[in-house]
Design a protein around this motif. Structure first.
Motif, PDB file in Angstrom:
ATOM      1  N   VAL A   1      25.096 -17.194 -58.332  1.00  0.00           N
ATOM      2  CA  VAL A   1      25.609 -16.804 -57.014  1.00  0.00           C
ATOM      3  C   VAL A   1      26.450 -17.953 -56.476  1.00  0.00           C
ATOM      4  CG1 VAL A   1      25.059 -16.035 -54.686  1.00  0.00           C
ATOM      5  CG2 VAL A   1      23.597 -15.342 -56.604  1.00  0.00           C
ATOM      6  N   VAL A   2      27.759 -17.800 -56.545  1.00  0.00           N
ATOM      7  CA  VAL A   2      28.664 -18.824 -56.017  1.00  0.00           C
ATOM      8  C   VAL A   2      28.735 -18.637 -54.504  1.00  0.00           C
ATOM      9  CG1 VAL A   2      31.034 -19.680 -56.003  1.00  0.00           C
ATOM     10  CG2 VAL A   2      29.982 -18.926 -58.149  1.00  0.00           C
ATOM     11  N   GLY A   3      28.323 -19.670 -53.766  1.00  0.00           N
ATOM     12  CA  GLY A   3      28.210 -19.550 -52.320  1.00  0.00           C
ATOM     13  C   GLY A   3      26.842 -19.029 -51.930  1.00  0.00           C
ATOM     14  N   GLY A   4      25.812 -19.512 -52.610  1.00  0.00           N
ATOM     15  CA  GLY A   4      24.473 -18.976 -52.404  1.00  0.00           C
ATOM     16  C   GLY A   4      23.561 -19.818 -51.547  1.00  0.00           C
ATOM     17  N   THR A   5      24.112 -20.758 -50.777  1.00  0.00           N
ATOM     18  CA  THR A   5      23.240 -21.650 -50.001  1.00  0.00           C
ATOM     19  C   THR A   5      23.018 -21.189 -48.570  1.00  0.00           C
ATOM     20  OG1 THR A   5      25.146 -23.028 -49.395  1.00  0.00           O
ATOM     21  CG2 THR A   5      23.901 -23.666 -51.368  1.00  0.00           C
ATOM     22  N   SER A   6      23.712 -20.137 -48.142  1.00  0.00           N
ATOM     23  CA  SER A   6      23.550 -19.680 -46.760  1.00  0.00           C
ATOM     24  C   SER A   6      23.973 -18.218 -46.643  1.00  0.00           C
ATOM     25  CB  SER A   6      24.384 -20.536 -45.789  1.00  0.00           C
ATOM     26  OG  SER A   6      25.771 -20.406 -46.079  1.00  0.00           O
ATOM     27  N   GLY A   7      23.627 -17.614 -45.521  1.00  0.00           N
ATOM     28  CA  GLY A   7      24.088 -16.273 -45.203  1.00  0.00           C
ATOM     29  C   GLY A   7      23.727 -15.237 -46.259  1.00  0.00           C
ATOM     30  N   ILE A   8      24.658 -14.344 -46.527  1.00  0.00           N
ATOM     31  CA  ILE A   8      24.412 -13.252 -47.458  1.00  0.00           C
ATOM     32  C   ILE A   8      24.153 -13.779 -48.868  1.00  0.00           C
ATOM     33  CG2 ILE A   8      25.461 -11.227 -48.543  1.00  0.00           C
ATOM     34  CD1 ILE A   8      26.947 -10.765 -45.868  1.00  0.00           C
ATOM     35  N   GLY A   9      24.861 -14.828 -49.281  1.00  0.00           N
ATOM     36  CA  GLY A   9      24.638 -15.390 -50.606  1.00  0.00           C
ATOM     37  C   GLY A   9      23.216 -15.861 -50.793  1.00  0.00           C
ATOM     38  N   LEU A  10      22.644 -16.490 -49.775  1.00  0.00           N
ATOM     39  CA  LEU A  10      21.260 -16.953 -49.850  1.00  0.00           C
ATOM     40  C   LEU A  10      20.298 -15.778 -49.904  1.00  0.00           C
ATOM     41  CD1 LEU A  10      19.074 -19.088 -49.805  1.00  0.00           C
ATOM     42  CD2 LEU A  10      19.378 -19.272 -47.316  1.00  0.00           C
ATOM     43  N   GLU A  11      20.555 -14.737 -49.098  1.00  0.00           N
ATOM     44  CA  GLU A  11      19.700 -13.549 -49.136  1.00  0.00           C
ATOM     45  C   GLU A  11      19.745 -12.897 -50.516  1.00  0.00           C
ATOM     46  OE1 GLU A  11      17.548 -12.495 -46.689  1.00  0.00           O
ATOM     47  OE2 GLU A  11      18.134 -14.485 -45.966  1.00  0.00           O
ATOM     48  N   LEU A  12      20.907 -12.905 -51.131  1.00  0.00           N
ATOM     49  CA  LEU A  12      21.019 -12.348 -52.470  1.00  0.00           C
ATOM     50  C   LEU A  12      20.230 -13.192 -53.470  1.00  0.00           C
ATOM     51  CD1 LEU A  12      22.234 -10.373 -54.499  1.00  0.00           C
ATOM     52  CD2 LEU A  12      24.231 -11.879 -54.642  1.00  0.00           C
ATOM     53  N   ALA A  13      20.325 -14.507 -53.359  1.00  0.00           N
ATOM     54  CA  ALA A  13      19.569 -15.388 -54.256  1.00  0.00           C
ATOM     55  C   ALA A  13      18.070 -15.108 -54.144  1.00  0.00           C
ATOM     56  CB  ALA A  13      19.871 -16.851 -53.929  1.00  0.00           C
ATOM     57  N   ARG A  14      17.589 -14.917 -52.932  1.00  0.00           N
ATOM     58  CA  ARG A  14      16.169 -14.584 -52.734  1.00  0.00           C
ATOM     59  C   ARG A  14      15.821 -13.268 -53.436  1.00  0.00           C
ATOM     60  NH1 ARG A  14      16.875 -16.339 -47.001  1.00  0.00           N
ATOM     61  NH2 ARG A  14      15.807 -18.352 -46.787  1.00  0.00           N
ATOM     62  N   ASP A  15      16.714 -12.300 -53.320  1.00  0.00           N
ATOM     63  CA  ASP A  15      16.460 -10.992 -53.904  1.00  0.00           C
ATOM     64  C   ASP A  15      16.478 -11.051 -55.424  1.00  0.00           C
ATOM     65  OD1 ASP A  15      16.206  -8.012 -53.186  1.00  0.00           O
ATOM     66  OD2 ASP A  15      17.834  -7.987 -54.653  1.00  0.00           O
ATOM     67  N   VAL A  16      17.361 -11.860 -55.976  1.00  0.00           N
ATOM     68  CA  VAL A  16      17.407 -12.026 -57.436  1.00  0.00           C
ATOM     69  C   VAL A  16      16.051 -12.502 -57.952  1.00  0.00           C
ATOM     70  CG1 VAL A  16      18.390 -13.430 -59.294  1.00  0.00           C
ATOM     71  CG2 VAL A  16      19.899 -12.402 -57.584  1.00  0.00           C
ATOM     72  N   ILE A  17      15.481 -13.490 -57.288  1.00  0.00           N
ATOM     73  CA  ILE A  17      14.179 -14.025 -57.693  1.00  0.00           C
ATOM     74  C   ILE A  17      13.092 -12.977 -57.492  1.00  0.00           C
ATOM     75  CG2 ILE A  17      12.417 -15.749 -57.160  1.00  0.00           C
ATOM     76  CD1 ILE A  17      14.704 -17.666 -56.488  1.00  0.00           C
TER      77      ILE A  17
ATOM     78  N   ASP B   1      21.673  -4.552 -46.506  1.00  0.00           N
ATOM     79  CA  ASP B   1      22.578  -3.529 -47.040  1.00  0.00           C
ATOM     80  C   ASP B   1      23.529  -4.133 -48.066  1.00  0.00           C
ATOM     81  OD1 ASP B   1      21.534  -1.559 -45.326  1.00  0.00           O
ATOM     82  OD2 ASP B   1      22.954  -2.067 -43.732  1.00  0.00           O
ATOM     83  N   ILE B   2      24.058  -5.306 -47.769  1.00  0.00           N
ATOM     84  CA  ILE B   2      25.003  -5.964 -48.676  1.00  0.00           C
ATOM     85  C   ILE B   2      24.301  -6.402 -49.959  1.00  0.00           C
ATOM     86  CG2 ILE B   2      26.662  -7.830 -48.941  1.00  0.00           C
ATOM     87  CD1 ILE B   2      27.419  -5.714 -46.859  1.00  0.00           C
ATOM     88  N   VAL B   3      23.107  -6.955 -49.822  1.00  0.00           N
ATOM     89  CA  VAL B   3      22.345  -7.382 -50.998  1.00  0.00           C
ATOM     90  C   VAL B   3      22.063  -6.194 -51.911  1.00  0.00           C
ATOM     91  CG1 VAL B   3      20.097  -8.249 -51.762  1.00  0.00           C
ATOM     92  CG2 VAL B   3      21.320  -9.410 -49.910  1.00  0.00           C
ATOM     93  N   ASP B   4      21.632  -5.084 -51.318  1.00  0.00           N
ATOM     94  CA  ASP B   4      21.310  -3.901 -52.106  1.00  0.00           C
ATOM     95  C   ASP B   4      22.543  -3.374 -52.839  1.00  0.00           C
ATOM     96  OD1 ASP B   4      19.299  -1.761 -52.779  1.00  0.00           O
ATOM     97  OD2 ASP B   4      20.796  -0.511 -51.786  1.00  0.00           O
ATOM     98  N   ALA B   5      23.676  -3.341 -52.141  1.00  0.00           N
ATOM     99  CA  ALA B   5      24.917  -2.860 -52.765  1.00  0.00           C
ATOM    100  C   ALA B   5      25.371  -3.797 -53.877  1.00  0.00           C
ATOM    101  CB  ALA B   5      26.008  -2.725 -51.702  1.00  0.00           C
ATOM    102  N   THR B   6      25.204  -5.089 -53.673  1.00  0.00           N
ATOM    103  CA  THR B   6      25.587  -6.059 -54.703  1.00  0.00           C
ATOM    104  C   THR B   6      24.737  -5.899 -55.955  1.00  0.00           C
ATOM    105  OG1 THR B   6      26.263  -7.628 -52.977  1.00  0.00           O
ATOM    106  CG2 THR B   6      25.933  -8.509 -55.188  1.00  0.00           C
ATOM    107  N   GLN B   7      23.439  -5.722 -55.760  1.00  0.00           N
ATOM    108  CA  GLN B   7      22.560  -5.519 -56.906  1.00  0.00           C
ATOM    109  C   GLN B   7      22.915  -4.231 -57.653  1.00  0.00           C
ATOM    110  OE1 GLN B   7      20.566  -7.405 -58.391  1.00  0.00           O
ATOM    111  NE2 GLN B   7      19.378  -8.724 -57.019  1.00  0.00           N
TER     112      GLN B   7
END
Length: 235
Positions: free
Chosen positions: A8-24, A207-213
């Motif tokens: 996740v490039v840009g995964g330290t804050s905001g939506i990128g961080l939420e996505l990183a959490r979801d990946v794990i 919503d964004i995390v779910d769509a990205t996944q």
């Protein structure tokens, strides 16, 4: 924990961080990037043993290959690093415009170019690029942002063709009510957008995390750009 690694490039804050959490949470490993090595490492440590970090500044594309050299096999790539800017034609700031164009259109592409030897050429490998609704819903001062996000839309299509069977898709968030940028806005500002959103509620980071996944995992989808705004475009 699976053997899959999602970057996740840009995964330290905001939506990128939420996505990183979801990946794990889904059992995959995540490598998140941030401009600061110390800051990225701190964020990764807070996510647990399934997370790792790497310093990366995609606004300096000549440095990308060296910065990504330590990475091994990559099974999914999300380019979520963004910057916000208001830049009108009447008061045009060339330096700011150049930085944003470099960050997204050149930086995104160079990251993919650099990682091609580590991205398995199979349908299960997914790449997701972040654009934004400004591509077709401009606002005063969005000249650079609208142009770049339109470029992301085109970039998705050409990359999907060039890199097949690797899948490449784009996601274009609208107003994300609980994101760090929007959550602190005065209620009067948000009310104007909420009143135009069918159902009366703004899209969320979830919503964004779910769509990205979905775009990362669904092997039937490639070369597609999706808007996530709860139908705001309809009004």
């Amino acid at each position: 924990m699976t053997d899959r690694t999602i970057v996740v490039v840009g995964g330290t804050s905001g939506i990128g961080l939420e996505l990183a959490r979801d990946v794990i949470a889904r059992g995959d490993r995540v490598v998140l990037t941030g401009r600061s090595a110390e800051g990225a490492a701190e964020v990764a440590a807070s996510l647990g043993e399934g997370a790792a970090s790497i310093a990366l500044d995609i606004s300096e594309p000549e440095s990308i290959a060296g910065q990504l050299a330590p990475l091994g096999d990559v099974h999914g790539l999300v380019l979520a690093a963004i910057e916000r800017d208001a830049n009108t034609v009447r008061e045009y700031d060339i330096a700011r415009a150049r930085r944003l164009v470099t960050l997204k259109l050149i930086g995104y592409t160079e990251v993919i170019h650099t990682l091609l030897d580590r991205l398995a050429p199979v349908r299960s490998t997914g790449i997701v690029l972040f654009g934004g609704r400004a591509k077709d819903a401009p606002y005063p001062g969005s000249t650079t942002v609208s142009t770049i996000n339109g470029g992301v839309e085109g970039l998705v299509r050409t990359l999907a063709l060039e890199l097949a069977p690797i899948r490449v898709n784009g996601i274009h968030p609208g107003i994300i009510g609980d994101s760090p940028f929007w959550a602190g806005k005065p209620a009067a500002v948000l009310d104007g957008y909420t009143s135009r959103t069918p159902g009366g509620e703004l899209a969320t980071m979830a919503d964004i995390v779910d769509a990205t996944q979905f775009l990362l995992r669904n092997q039937g989808v490639s070369g597609t750009n999706i808007d996530v705004d709860r139908g705001w475009r309809l009004t």
